[in-house]
Design a protein around this motif. Structure first.
Motif: not given
Ligand SMILES: Cc1cc2nc3c(=O)[nH]c(=O)nc-3n(C[C@H](O)[C@H](O)[C@H](O)COP(=O)(O)O)c2cc1C
Length: 182
Positions: A55-79
């Motif tokens: 992803x180009x969304x660098x806020x996801x890198x920073x937020x995940x590193x700083x401990x944020x738990x909730x992100x905008x995600x969707x279920x995958x199809x294969x696994x």
């Protein structure tokens, strides 16, 4: 080559764990190398599947590193896992080999499915600065503050010249974290 990604693993209850991680492409395989101890390591031992998000969304890198738990995600199809809404591309992978190490074991993965949601729009120097600064913050307890500040001063040049709104927000969070370090 190491590529910086967002790795999503899940525990046995299918709870997602979302972290920045440098992954290695090795021929048609991918290597994930989490340090011990880490939740990513535990999850991969329990449930040998992962989703590698680019992803180009660098806020996801920073937020995940700083401990944020909730992100905008969707279920995958294969696994049975999840991908980031903001991924340009994501890979659903299965662990095929475990290479033991007391500090940093390796999980070799087979790519089961690759999905592209958006196109890459070119490099942005401020995004690279945010990623470099995030690496510094991830090592804040082992690198001297003098070295961190020196490198931040250099990385800031690209922020001042080339950042968009998203990169400026991500940068501010990292600077706050560095300044709050006692
Ligand atoms: C760009 C970037 C790349 C990283 N790459 C790795 C990696 O390859 N392995 C690792 O263990 N941690 C890596 N980290 C640090 C982890 O994201 C962070 O320590 C995380 O909390 C992992 O621990 P956890 O699985 O317990 O949450 C990276 C951090 C950043 C910002």
């Amino acid at each position: 080559m190491i590529r910086e990604s967002i790795v999503i693993t899940t525990d046995l209850k299918k709870k997602p764990h979302i972290v920045p991680m440098g992954i290695i492409f090795k021929k048609n395989k991918i290597i994930i190398s989490p340090f011990i101890p880490s939740q990513t390591y535990l999850n991969l031992k329990d449930n040998p599947y992962a989703v590698i998000n680019f992803t180009e969304d660098v806020n996801i890198f920073v937020d995940a590193l700083l401990g944020k738990k909730k992100f905008k995600i969707k279920p995958t199809k294969k696994i049975k896992s999840f991908y980031l809404n903001n991924a340009l591309t994501y890979l659903e992978v299965k662990i095929t080999k475990f290479i033991e190490d007391k500090i940093r074991p390796k999980f070799e993965c087979e790519i089961l499915k690759e999905t592209s949601l958006n196109s890459f729009k070119g490099f942005n120097r401020a995004q690279l600065s945010v990623i470099e600064a995030a690496i510094l913050v991830s090592r804040i307890n082992i690198i001297s503050m003098q070295k961190i500040k020196k490198e931040i001063n250099y990385l800031k040049i690209a922020i001042d010249k080339t950042a968009g709104k998203n990169e400026k927000i991500a940068w501010k969070k990292l600077i706050k974290k560095i300044n709050n370090k006692k």
